[in-house]
Design a protein around this motif. Structure first.
Motif, PDB file in Angstrom:
ATOM      1  N   ARG A  40     -25.906 -20.184  27.910  1.00 24.92           N
ATOM      2  CA  ARG A  40     -25.856 -20.646  26.524  1.00 24.92           C
ATOM      3  C   ARG A  40     -24.424 -20.518  26.023  1.00 24.92           C
ATOM      4  NH1 ARG A  40     -25.304 -17.950  21.082  1.00 24.92           N
ATOM      5  NH2 ARG A  40     -25.583 -19.783  19.802  1.00 24.92           N
ATOM      6  N   ILE A  41     -23.845 -21.616  25.539  1.00 29.44           N
ATOM      7  CA  ILE A  41     -22.481 -21.576  25.025  1.00 29.44           C
ATOM      8  C   ILE A  41     -22.554 -21.565  23.505  1.00 29.44           C
ATOM      9  CG2 ILE A  41     -20.168 -22.614  25.250  1.00 29.44           C
ATOM     10  CD1 ILE A  41     -21.650 -22.484  27.912  1.00 29.44           C
ATOM     11  N   ARG A  42     -21.890 -20.633  22.886  1.00 29.17           N
ATOM     12  CA  ARG A  42     -21.911 -20.646  21.425  1.00 29.17           C
ATOM     13  C   ARG A  42     -20.838 -21.611  20.925  1.00 29.17           C
ATOM     14  NH1 ARG A  42     -17.415 -18.315  19.409  1.00 29.17           N
ATOM     15  NH2 ARG A  42     -16.755 -16.209  19.986  1.00 29.17           N
ATOM     16  N   PRO A  43     -20.994 -22.090  19.692  1.00 32.71           N
ATOM     17  CA  PRO A  43     -19.963 -22.983  19.154  1.00 32.71           C
ATOM     18  C   PRO A  43     -18.687 -22.206  18.854  1.00 32.71           C
ATOM     19  CG  PRO A  43     -21.923 -22.893  17.734  1.00 32.71           C
ATOM     20  CD  PRO A  43     -22.100 -21.859  18.766  1.00 32.71           C
ATOM     21  N   PHE A  44     -17.588 -22.915  18.681  1.00 33.27           N
ATOM     22  CA  PHE A  44     -16.371 -22.257  18.205  1.00 33.27           C
ATOM     23  C   PHE A  44     -16.623 -21.803  16.777  1.00 33.27           C
ATOM     24  CE2 PHE A  44     -14.282 -24.704  21.609  1.00 33.27           C
ATOM     25  CZ  PHE A  44     -13.526 -23.682  22.174  1.00 33.27           C
ATOM     26  N   LEU A  45     -16.115 -20.648  16.432  1.00 35.61           N
ATOM     27  CA  LEU A  45     -16.275 -20.133  15.074  1.00 35.61           C
ATOM     28  C   LEU A  45     -15.148 -20.692  14.210  1.00 35.61           C
ATOM     29  CD1 LEU A  45     -17.082 -16.398  15.963  1.00 35.61           C
ATOM     30  CD2 LEU A  45     -18.673 -18.314  15.644  1.00 35.61           C
ATOM     31  N   VAL A  74     -22.332 -25.793  36.707  1.00 38.46           N
ATOM     32  CA  VAL A  74     -21.399 -25.718  35.576  1.00 38.46           C
ATOM     33  C   VAL A  74     -19.983 -25.494  36.107  1.00 38.46           C
ATOM     34  CG1 VAL A  74     -23.052 -24.906  33.866  1.00 38.46           C
ATOM     35  CG2 VAL A  74     -21.840 -23.249  35.240  1.00 38.46           C
ATOM     36  N   LEU A  75     -19.072 -26.088  35.387  1.00 35.83           N
ATOM     37  CA  LEU A  75     -17.663 -25.966  35.774  1.00 35.83           C
ATOM     38  C   LEU A  75     -16.942 -25.146  34.715  1.00 35.83           C
ATOM     39  CD1 LEU A  75     -15.137 -26.945  37.455  1.00 35.83           C
ATOM     40  CD2 LEU A  75     -14.979 -28.809  35.809  1.00 35.83           C
ATOM     41  N   LEU A  76     -16.251 -24.124  35.153  1.00 35.25           N
ATOM     42  CA  LEU A  76     -15.436 -23.337  34.236  1.00 35.25           C
ATOM     43  C   LEU A  76     -13.988 -23.680  34.527  1.00 35.25           C
ATOM     44  CD1 LEU A  76     -18.058 -21.282  34.797  1.00 35.25           C
ATOM     45  CD2 LEU A  76     -16.717 -19.937  33.270  1.00 35.25           C
ATOM     46  N   LYS A  77     -13.281 -24.080  33.492  1.00 29.44           N
ATOM     47  CA  LYS A  77     -11.923 -24.547  33.721  1.00 29.44           C
ATOM     48  C   LYS A  77     -10.976 -23.877  32.730  1.00 29.44           C
ATOM     49  CE  LYS A  77      -9.725 -28.867  34.920  1.00 29.44           C
ATOM     50  NZ  LYS A  77      -8.659 -29.312  34.114  1.00 29.44           N
ATOM     51  N   PHE A 124     -33.604 -11.408  28.377  1.00 32.64           N
ATOM     52  CA  PHE A 124     -32.428 -10.698  27.871  1.00 32.64           C
ATOM     53  C   PHE A 124     -31.234 -11.604  27.695  1.00 32.64           C
ATOM     54  CE2 PHE A 124     -32.149 -10.420  32.307  1.00 32.64           C
ATOM     55  CZ  PHE A 124     -33.090  -9.534  32.788  1.00 32.64           C
ATOM     56  N   ALA A 125     -30.483 -11.260  26.647  1.00 34.43           N
ATOM     57  CA  ALA A 125     -29.236 -11.982  26.393  1.00 34.43           C
ATOM     58  C   ALA A 125     -28.133 -11.143  26.996  1.00 34.43           C
ATOM     59  CB  ALA A 125     -29.021 -12.148  24.897  1.00 34.43           C
ATOM     60  N   TYR A 126     -27.390 -11.776  27.873  1.00 27.17           N
ATOM     61  CA  TYR A 126     -26.344 -11.067  28.614  1.00 27.17           C
ATOM     62  C   TYR A 126     -25.014 -11.781  28.369  1.00 27.17           C
ATOM     63  CZ  TYR A 126     -23.461  -9.984  32.658  1.00 27.17           C
ATOM     64  OH  TYR A 126     -22.424  -9.625  33.451  1.00 27.17           O
ATOM     65  N   GLY A 127     -23.938 -11.035  28.295  1.00 26.35           N
ATOM     66  CA  GLY A 127     -22.636 -11.693  28.133  1.00 26.35           C
ATOM     67  C   GLY A 127     -21.589 -10.740  27.598  1.00 26.35           C
ATOM     68  N   ALA A 128     -20.394 -11.251  27.475  1.00 29.27           N
ATOM     69  CA  ALA A 128     -19.293 -10.419  26.985  1.00 29.27           C
ATOM     70  C   ALA A 128     -19.462 -10.156  25.493  1.00 29.27           C
ATOM     71  CB  ALA A 128     -17.970 -11.127  27.234  1.00 29.27           C
ATOM     72  N   THR A 129     -18.720  -9.205  25.012  1.00 27.94           N
ATOM     73  CA  THR A 129     -18.772  -8.910  23.593  1.00 27.94           C
ATOM     74  C   THR A 129     -18.330 -10.151  22.794  1.00 27.94           C
ATOM     75  OG1 THR A 129     -18.079  -7.317  21.944  1.00 27.94           O
ATOM     76  CG2 THR A 129     -16.446  -7.891  23.578  1.00 27.94           C
ATOM     77  N   PRO A 340     -16.877 -20.046  24.143  1.00 25.60           N
ATOM     78  CA  PRO A 340     -16.294 -21.247  24.759  1.00 25.60           C
ATOM     79  C   PRO A 340     -14.787 -21.188  24.965  1.00 25.60           C
ATOM     80  CG  PRO A 340     -16.806 -21.646  22.456  1.00 25.60           C
ATOM     81  CD  PRO A 340     -17.384 -20.307  22.788  1.00 25.60           C
ATOM     82  N   GLY A 341     -14.134 -20.247  24.277  1.00 29.69           N
ATOM     83  CA  GLY A 341     -12.672 -20.202  24.370  1.00 29.69           C
ATOM     84  C   GLY A 341     -12.155 -19.167  25.360  1.00 29.69           C
ATOM     85  N   GLU A 342     -13.053 -18.442  26.001  1.00 25.75           N
ATOM     86  CA  GLU A 342     -12.614 -17.336  26.856  1.00 25.75           C
ATOM     87  C   GLU A 342     -12.922 -17.621  28.319  1.00 25.75           C
ATOM     88  OE1 GLU A 342     -10.908 -14.712  26.251  1.00 25.75           O
ATOM     89  OE2 GLU A 342     -10.810 -14.827  24.072  1.00 25.75           O
ATOM     90  N   TYR A 343     -11.965 -18.163  29.013  1.00 28.32           N
ATOM     91  CA  TYR A 343     -12.186 -18.547  30.413  1.00 28.32           C
ATOM     92  C   TYR A 343     -12.470 -17.333  31.307  1.00 28.32           C
ATOM     93  CZ  TYR A 343     -11.111 -19.867  35.195  1.00 28.32           C
ATOM     94  OH  TYR A 343     -11.165 -20.017  36.547  1.00 28.32           O
ATOM     95  N   GLN A 344     -11.560 -16.367  31.273  1.00 31.71           N
ATOM     96  CA  GLN A 344     -11.662 -15.244  32.203  1.00 31.71           C
ATOM     97  C   GLN A 344     -12.969 -14.477  32.012  1.00 31.71           C
ATOM     98  OE1 GLN A 344      -9.347 -15.079  34.579  1.00 31.71           O
ATOM     99  NE2 GLN A 344     -10.743 -13.612  35.517  1.00 31.71           N
ATOM    100  N   GLU A 345     -13.277 -14.268  30.733  1.00 29.00           N
ATOM    101  CA  GLU A 345     -14.503 -13.561  30.373  1.00 29.00           C
ATOM    102  C   GLU A 345     -15.727 -14.352  30.851  1.00 29.00           C
ATOM    103  OE1 GLU A 345     -14.125 -11.811  26.220  1.00 29.00           O
ATOM    104  OE2 GLU A 345     -15.607 -13.422  26.024  1.00 29.00           O
ATOM    105  N   SER A 346     -15.656 -15.665  30.672  1.00 33.45           N
ATOM    106  CA  SER A 346     -16.779 -16.517  31.071  1.00 33.45           C
ATOM    107  C   SER A 346     -16.978 -16.471  32.570  1.00 33.45           C
ATOM    108  CB  SER A 346     -16.552 -17.967  30.633  1.00 33.45           C
ATOM    109  OG  SER A 346     -16.417 -18.018  29.240  1.00 33.45           O
ATOM    110  N   VAL A 347     -15.873 -16.467  33.316  1.00 37.45           N
ATOM    111  CA  VAL A 347     -15.986 -16.390  34.776  1.00 37.45           C
ATOM    112  C   VAL A 347     -16.705 -15.096  35.156  1.00 37.45           C
ATOM    113  CG1 VAL A 347     -14.672 -16.066  36.919  1.00 37.45           C
ATOM    114  CG2 VAL A 347     -13.992 -17.843  35.305  1.00 37.45           C
TER     115      VAL A 347
END
Ligand SMILES: Nc1ncnc2c1ncn2[C@@H]1O[C@H](COP(=O)(O)OP(=O)(O)OP(=O)(O)O)[C@@H](O)[C@H]1O
Length: 658
Positions: A40-45, A74-77, A124-129, A340-347
């Motif tokens: 799940r990708i959140r929108p930009f704030l 999915v592609l992370l770029k 469960f919702a999992y992900g970076a802060t 959506p703006g954090e590449y490294q975290e998303s990887v």
């Protein structure tokens, strides 16, 4: 208010004492214990949009896949470095306004009928802060999250089935369980009975028959959850919060033989990269526990999805409690949330999610086979580098590397692999030959890292390139950093993978005597200022962005290309020492990827548990950098300490056996 131990109205005879649902003998309609993993990708704030000139670009996109495929790619770029990685998952929910209700309809609603039939389920919702986990689970006033949506759906189903619904809400903080509905001073004890059922002693259960009642109970409980401002999120959850919805459905003889099932809705605490936070003290402790338990959870899901005979539930409080709701006939869903703006975290998030699902990541870039493994990517990079740079010297160096680490020498594994790589093309045949030659050539072997002329130059050239590529990210000052502080930071190894791959082959040659000399110097009183590695902490003091950093010239420039031009002896030493660090890091990683369990245990800083973690981790995704070790739940500091101890052990060996 009832507690779990007292209340039997929600847990009928035979299950009265059990908060959990006993394992059923009959089969669930789809009794596969696989855990679905969706993104799940959140929108930009608004603040993220206004802080970037132009509209920000999302680092994640959905790739086209076969219409019949039951998985998505999915592609992370990374926009800045154009690095990219692909992963396969079960479903993708983009930045649309209300993707939470879509997740509910497609992924959560189908789990509910099973709970009425007595099967447990976990979401469960999992992900970076800051990636939107709490938003996904709780929602906002306008857009309800998965928790209220699930309860509302359950309540409406209860009407026609005559079922009773009760909720419990607890948090796991620093690996301890606390009741959030009815706070108690002490933690809630977890125990399992002789049938293997989990019990949370004294945990409150409150019957709810309407959404109003739920909001009333839930909103005050929410206030009790531990949150803090971390520099990355104003309201960052420091605990895993679990809402349990227990449904008791009467059988033909009423509630005496009711069927009970439960749905766990979990807002996990966010995994954190401590290099980006101001975490220290208790925040650092919290963060370490959070990362550890998330890794334990990922291990459990991985083991379930791969039908492993042993499921490591006991590795954390969270997985222990969830033992009756993960695996067996239970169903589970992991919603991996991304900023959506954090590449490294998303990887980091997606690779762990994909690992749980057991789909190895693969790299898709123009020159590589889309299905190739990461390892191939590293080889391709090495090969490309070989082809573009002076084949002869660098390849000689590759053939000569000697691992400083004990046991089976990973370098020998590496050399074989590299030979194969080289032999792939005619163009690189010469390299292969030279590699073979070089092995029997003592005079070439005598060239070394610090006095190796062109070899050392090549190495430095590669390092300079790599450093230039990664400087921007590696030395970015965290938002909370004091501007007046020097911009030295622990190099983010994960951000310099490519640099390491390139650098690696030209820093491998470590011959004893000249190195000893350098090592002795490393231990001199100036070491703290000079060394790129603090031998006590494993942290780097190397600061390539510093204008005083020596400028290195490429051999291709036709200029004299050795350390003579680097200015003061101090500058030369600093530059040379950085090669030593790169070499050790690379050898260390190779060692971790190839060593047996016993060999791992021989290394300073690695105990039984970490050895097991490393083996499990590398099974799906070989380690590429020191920061990959953080996937085992270790903090960045612990990883660097671990490396520091191993490196110190090696250096001491050199010193004591010159
Ligand atoms: N779909 C969305 N629409 C609008 N805002 C959102 C959305 N998803 C998340 N946000 C906002 O993003 C910010 C971070 O979200 P949230 O607090 O849920 O993150 P988190 O992953 O729970 O973080 P932590 O792990 O630190 O608790 C919040 O301000 C939240 O309101």
């Amino acid at each position: 208010m009832a507690t779990q131990a007292e209340n039997s109205s929600f847990a009928p005879a035979g299950q009265a004492e059990s908060f959990s649902t006993p394992a059923r003998n009959h089969h669930h309609p789809s009794s596969i214990s696989k855990v679905r993993v969706v993104l799940r990708i959140r929108p930009f704030l608004p603040q993220e949009i206004s802080s970037i000139s132009g509209s920000p670009t999302c680092c994640v996109s959905l790739q086209e896949s076969e219409p019949s495929s039951d998985e998505v790619t999915v592609l992370l770029k990374d926009q800045e470095t154009s690095r990219n990685e692909c992963y396969k998952l079960d479903a993708f929910f983009g930045q649309e306004d209300n993707n939470v209700s879509e997740i509910f309809e497609r992924e959560v609603r189908p789990l509910i009928p099973g709970v009425f039939e007595g099967y447990n389920a976990t979401v469960f919702a999992y992900g970076a802060t800051g990636s939107g986990k709490t938003y996904t689970m709780q929602g906002s006033d306008q857009l309800p999250g998965l928790m209220p949506l699930a309860l509302s759906s359950i309540l409406s189903m209860c009407k026609c089935r005559g079922s009773i619904v009760a909720i419990s809400y607890y948090e796991i903080y620093l690996d301890k369980c606390y009741d959030l509905l009815e706070p108690k001073e002490k933690e809630i004890m977890v125990w399992n009975d002789k049938d293997g059922q989990m019990h949370l002693k004294g945990l409150a259960q409150i019957e709810v028959d309407s959404m109003d009642k739920f909001h009333e109970v839930f909103s005050s409980a929410l206030q009790r959850r531990k949150v803090a401002q971390t520099g990355l999120n104003d309201v960052s959850s420091r605990s895993h919060a679990v809402l349990v919805i227990t449904i008791s459905t009467p059988s033909h003889d009423g509630f005496d033989n009711a069927v009970t099932g439960k749905l766990n809705l979990i807002d996990l605490a966010g995994n954190e990269d401590n290099r980006r936070t101001c975490n220290e003290g208790i925040r650092l402790q919290e963060s370490a526990k959070i990362n550890q338990s998330l890794f334990a959870l990922s291990n459990v899901i991985y083991a379930l999805n791969n039908n492993k005979p042993r499921i490591p539930y006991r590795e954390s409080k969270l997985t222990r409690i969830l033992q009756d709701s993960l695996g067996g006939t239970s169903r589970a869903l992991m919603v991996a949330c991304l900023n959506p703006g954090e590449y490294q975290e998303s990887v980091h998030t997606v690779s762990l999610a994909a690992r749980s699902r057991h789909v190895s990541n693969f790299v898709c870039s123009a020159h590589k086979n889309v299905n190739s493994h990461v390892k191939v990517d590293m080889e391709a990079k090495l090969l490309a580098w070989l082809e573009s740079k002076g084949k002869t010297k660098s390849s000689q160096r590759m053939g000569l590397c000697q691992s400083p680490f004990p046991g089976r020498t990973p370098s020998s594994v590496k050399s074989t692999r590299k030979l194969n790589t080289c032999s792939r093309s005619n163009d690189t045949k010469a390299v292969r030959d030279q590699l073979l030659d070089s092995r029997s050539s003592p005079c070439i072997a005598g060239k070394n890292l610090f006095h190796g002329g062109v070899y050392a130059d090549k190495c430095q050239e590669a390092q300079t390139t790599a450093a230039a590529e990664t400087n921007k990210e590696r030395y970015a000052v965290p938002a909370c950093a004091n501007a007046s502080e020097p911009k030295s930071a622990i190099p983010d190894e994960s951000l310099s993978r490519e640099g390491e791959a390139r650098t690696n082959k030209c820093v491998d040659v470590v011959t004893p005597s000249p190195v000893n000399k350098e090592i002795k110097e490393l231990q001199s009183p100036q070491r703290k200022v000079l060394s790129p590695i603090d031998l006590n902490t494993g942290k780097s003091h190397f600061t390539p962005l510093d204008p005083k950093t020596p400028k290195l010239h490429s051999i291709a420039d036709g200029r004299e290309n050795n350390f003579q031009e680097l200015g003061t002896p101090l500058d030369k030493f600093t530059a040379r020492s950085s090669s030593l660090k790169s070499s050790l890091v690379q050898e260390y990683i190779e060692f971790l990827n190839t060593a047996s369990r016993d060999e791992l245990l021989e290394l300073k800083g690695i105990g039984q548990k970490i050895a097991e973690y490393i083996i499990e981790l590398r099974e799906t995704s070989p380690l590429k950098s020191l920061s990959d070790l953080e996937k085992t739940g270790l903090s960045s500091k612990q990883v660097h300490n671990m490396f520091g101890r191993a490196a110190r052990g090696v250096l001491e060996k050199f010193i004591h056996n010159p």
